[in-house]
Write a protein that holds these residues in place. Sequence first.
Motif, PDB file in Angstrom:
ATOM      1  N   SER A  96     -21.398  -0.290  14.281  1.00 18.29           N
ATOM      2  CA  SER A  96     -21.872  -1.102  13.147  1.00 18.29           C
ATOM      3  C   SER A  96     -22.286  -2.474  13.621  1.00 18.29           C
ATOM      4  CB  SER A  96     -21.047  -0.993  12.099  1.00 18.29           C
ATOM      5  OG  SER A  96     -19.939  -1.686  12.544  1.00 18.29           O
ATOM      6  N   PHE A  97     -21.798  -3.009  14.556  1.00 16.54           N
ATOM      7  CA  PHE A  97     -21.957  -4.295  14.953  1.00 16.54           C
ATOM      8  C   PHE A  97     -22.933  -4.305  15.958  1.00 16.54           C
ATOM      9  CE2 PHE A  97     -21.043  -8.570  16.952  1.00 16.54           C
ATOM     10  CZ  PHE A  97     -20.921  -9.019  15.965  1.00 16.54           C
ATOM     11  N   GLY A  98     -23.181  -3.424  16.796  1.00 15.59           N
ATOM     12  CA  GLY A  98     -24.117  -3.214  17.750  1.00 15.59           C
ATOM     13  C   GLY A  98     -23.821  -2.714  19.024  1.00 15.59           C
ATOM     14  N   SER A  99     -24.567  -2.898  20.249  1.00 14.73           N
ATOM     15  CA  SER A  99     -24.282  -2.026  21.571  1.00 14.73           C
ATOM     16  C   SER A  99     -22.808  -2.601  21.993  1.00 14.73           C
ATOM     17  CB  SER A  99     -25.092  -2.704  22.481  1.00 14.73           C
ATOM     18  OG  SER A  99     -26.707  -2.258  22.015  1.00 14.73           O
ATOM     19  N   VAL A 100     -22.236  -1.497  22.526  1.00 10.65           N
ATOM     20  CA  VAL A 100     -20.652  -1.765  23.201  1.00 10.65           C
ATOM     21  C   VAL A 100     -20.786  -1.639  24.582  1.00 10.65           C
ATOM     22  CG1 VAL A 100     -18.427  -1.082  22.982  1.00 10.65           C
ATOM     23  CG2 VAL A 100     -20.051  -0.919  20.694  1.00 10.65           C
ATOM     24  N   TYR A 101     -20.286  -2.668  25.200  1.00  9.64           N
ATOM     25  CA  TYR A 101     -20.384  -2.574  26.560  1.00  9.64           C
ATOM     26  C   TYR A 101     -18.779  -2.564  27.373  1.00  9.64           C
ATOM     27  CZ  TYR A 101     -25.319  -3.708  26.370  1.00  9.64           C
ATOM     28  OH  TYR A 101     -26.679  -3.594  26.284  1.00  9.64           O
ATOM     29  N   ARG A 115     -24.620  -8.217  19.508  1.00  9.18           N
ATOM     30  CA  ARG A 115     -25.705  -8.250  18.218  1.00  9.18           C
ATOM     31  C   ARG A 115     -26.580  -9.230  18.381  1.00  9.18           C
ATOM     32  NH1 ARG A 115     -25.030  -5.746  13.588  1.00  9.18           N
ATOM     33  NH2 ARG A 115     -26.243  -6.515  11.640  1.00  9.18           N
ATOM     34  N   PRO A 116     -27.831  -8.865  18.178  1.00 10.64           N
ATOM     35  CA  PRO A 116     -28.927 -10.007  18.349  1.00 10.64           C
ATOM     36  C   PRO A 116     -28.739 -10.787  17.010  1.00 10.64           C
ATOM     37  CG  PRO A 116     -29.880  -7.871  17.990  1.00 10.64           C
ATOM     38  CD  PRO A 116     -28.331  -7.666  18.408  1.00 10.64           C
ATOM     39  N   ASN A 117     -29.283 -11.909  16.815  1.00  8.61           N
ATOM     40  CA  ASN A 117     -29.182 -12.927  15.889  1.00  8.61           C
ATOM     41  C   ASN A 117     -28.440 -14.019  15.970  1.00  8.61           C
ATOM     42  OD1 ASN A 117     -31.099 -11.517  14.376  1.00  8.61           O
ATOM     43  ND2 ASN A 117     -29.537 -10.237  13.316  1.00  8.61           N
ATOM     44  N   VAL A 118     -28.769 -15.371  15.674  1.00  4.91           N
ATOM     45  CA  VAL A 118     -28.033 -16.381  15.902  1.00  4.91           C
ATOM     46  C   VAL A 118     -26.704 -16.567  14.970  1.00  4.91           C
ATOM     47  CG1 VAL A 118     -28.069 -19.006  15.755  1.00  4.91           C
ATOM     48  CG2 VAL A 118     -30.091 -17.759  16.590  1.00  4.91           C
ATOM     49  N   ALA A 119     -25.776 -16.676  15.453  1.00  2.00           N
ATOM     50  CA  ALA A 119     -24.448 -16.759  14.439  1.00  2.00           C
ATOM     51  C   ALA A 119     -24.527 -18.199  13.783  1.00  2.00           C
ATOM     52  CB  ALA A 119     -23.133 -16.914  15.507  1.00  2.00           C
ATOM     53  N   ARG A 120     -24.099 -17.646  12.411  1.00  2.00           N
ATOM     54  CA  ARG A 120     -23.733 -18.700  11.556  1.00  2.00           C
ATOM     55  C   ARG A 120     -22.296 -19.226  11.625  1.00  2.00           C
ATOM     56  NH1 ARG A 120     -25.665 -15.971   5.870  1.00  2.00           N
ATOM     57  NH2 ARG A 120     -23.714 -16.712   5.310  1.00  2.00           N
ATOM     58  N   LYS A 146     -21.338 -16.899  21.078  1.00  2.00           N
ATOM     59  CA  LYS A 146     -22.481 -16.958  20.214  1.00  2.00           C
ATOM     60  C   LYS A 146     -23.540 -17.990  20.926  1.00  2.00           C
ATOM     61  CE  LYS A 146     -20.605 -21.179  17.999  1.00  2.00           C
ATOM     62  NZ  LYS A 146     -20.827 -22.127  16.629  1.00  2.00           N
ATOM     63  N   GLU A 147     -24.053 -17.467  22.029  1.00  4.57           N
ATOM     64  CA  GLU A 147     -25.023 -18.243  22.711  1.00  4.57           C
ATOM     65  C   GLU A 147     -26.316 -17.436  22.808  1.00  4.57           C
ATOM     66  OE1 GLU A 147     -23.514 -19.569  26.514  1.00  4.57           O
ATOM     67  OE2 GLU A 147     -21.598 -20.266  25.773  1.00  4.57           O
ATOM     68  N   ARG A 148     -27.320 -18.186  23.140  1.00  6.58           N
ATOM     69  CA  ARG A 148     -28.746 -17.477  23.548  1.00  6.58           C
ATOM     70  C   ARG A 148     -29.130 -16.497  22.456  1.00  6.58           C
ATOM     71  NH1 ARG A 148     -27.298 -16.489  29.785  1.00  6.58           N
ATOM     72  NH2 ARG A 148     -26.266 -18.161  30.229  1.00  6.58           N
ATOM     73  N   GLY A 149     -29.203 -16.728  21.323  1.00  7.50           N
ATOM     74  CA  GLY A 149     -29.561 -15.955  20.138  1.00  7.50           C
ATOM     75  C   GLY A 149     -28.898 -14.655  20.172  1.00  7.50           C
ATOM     76  N   GLU A 237     -24.566 -12.428   7.506  1.00 11.10           N
ATOM     77  CA  GLU A 237     -25.738 -12.066   7.464  1.00 11.10           C
ATOM     78  C   GLU A 237     -26.030 -10.822   6.616  1.00 11.10           C
ATOM     79  OE1 GLU A 237     -26.213  -9.355  11.697  1.00 11.10           O
ATOM     80  OE2 GLU A 237     -26.715 -11.688  11.522  1.00 11.10           O
ATOM     81  N   GLU A 238     -27.181 -10.468   6.271  1.00 10.08           N
ATOM     82  CA  GLU A 238     -27.348  -9.087   5.624  1.00 10.08           C
ATOM     83  C   GLU A 238     -27.351  -7.945   6.414  1.00 10.08           C
ATOM     84  OE1 GLU A 238     -30.796 -11.646   6.967  1.00 10.08           O
ATOM     85  OE2 GLU A 238     -29.409 -11.884   5.229  1.00 10.08           O
ATOM     86  N   ALA A 239     -27.532  -6.857   5.843  1.00 14.91           N
ATOM     87  CA  ALA A 239     -26.942  -5.721   6.784  1.00 14.91           C
ATOM     88  C   ALA A 239     -27.348  -5.577   8.023  1.00 14.91           C
ATOM     89  CB  ALA A 239     -27.634  -4.536   5.886  1.00 14.91           C
ATOM     90  N   GLY A 240     -28.573  -5.883   8.522  1.00 11.41           N
ATOM     91  CA  GLY A 240     -28.954  -5.975   9.808  1.00 11.41           C
ATOM     92  C   GLY A 240     -29.003  -4.470  10.413  1.00 11.41           C
ATOM     93  N   PRO A 241     -29.312  -4.487  11.838  1.00 13.13           N
ATOM     94  CA  PRO A 241     -29.360  -3.185  12.318  1.00 13.13           C
ATOM     95  C   PRO A 241     -28.040  -2.398  12.403  1.00 13.13           C
ATOM     96  CG  PRO A 241     -29.580  -4.983  14.243  1.00 13.13           C
ATOM     97  CD  PRO A 241     -29.547  -5.397  12.831  1.00 13.13           C
TER      98      PRO A 241
END
Length: 379
Positions: A96-101, A115-120, A146-149, A237-241
Amino acid sequence: MSKPYAAIVGGAVGVALVAAFIILWFFKSHCKNFSNKNSETGSSDPSALEWSRGGRSSSAPSRYIFGSQGARQFTMDELEQATKQFSDSNLIGYGSFGSVYKGLLHDSVVAIKRRPNVARDDFVAEVIYLSEIRHRNLVSLLGYCKERGSQMLVFEYVPNGSMCNHLYDRGLESSTKLEFKQRLSIALGAAKGLCHLHSLNPPLVHKNFRMANVLVDENFIVKVADAGISKLLEKIEEAGPSFTSGVNVFQDPETEVSGTFTEMSDVYSFGVFLLELLTGQEAVHLGFSGTDESLIQWVASRLNSNSFVDRRLMGSFTRDGIRDLIRLTLRCMSFPGTGRPKMEMVVAELERIHDREMELTTVMGEGTATFLKGSELFT
């Protein structure tokens, strides 16, 4: 469950008190730097002692590597090096948060969620809060970046992965054979993880409990993943991907009406989890229509079937044990949600079933050799 209190032997009271004082002084002086906030994760953990001696233990929790001072802020350079520049060969899944490595960070294997998107600003505050929640049956959040977007979370790595890989009967010869007592132990570990979340002040509702979020380590100790991630996403953020399935049979149908998640929503999800442990199949493939309350209606209609209980369980359960687990499953999935048991009651019932099952199968040998219909189980 109540535990018997040890009787105090009168003639040895003085000696015992002196010994207790010495032991207490020793542990205070040697363990004062360890945090005492974490339930079931104290410094008595053998793996912690292993690390303190300078040894390398594959089962040593990452919290002893990174410390227990809260979330650590990592740099993008550190995480890129850990994951070989986020190579596809290190990609182990999506959540739910994004790609897992999978990554090697400071000589420790970790799981990094990107997860893409700049952190608030809310991101860091919430991550710090979640990192302080530690329990033997919860995956520990170790740090963030929280770097590079991008916004990233660093978790302890759980080597045996999701229970999905070990449970579902997909006709594979290599699938894990989990006997009834093992499934009870897995259920108990997951229940304790959820129970700890609900015991916090204020309670933390998981909101996305499912089989895929129940992980097991090399010793098959359960660790519930993604605790608080839904809350984190709501805040930052809102739901996001999202990479999760569009059909979520684990979600309490009542939340679709009220729009509100409660502890009882998690209890419903846990009931579906128990159903999958019983049947060995994904609930989404059990053949129900997907409408409100239809899953529990499907269960009720199949209790008379010889194929309701996973056939791989043959001979590994007692009649009382399987009956009581089915009853608990139905209680967790009952409507309205206010009638469901709290997770602490679920833990107590699972402990009772597990202990009884261990006692009977140890003394009398393995249990039921043939499958009983639901109508026979409940007579």
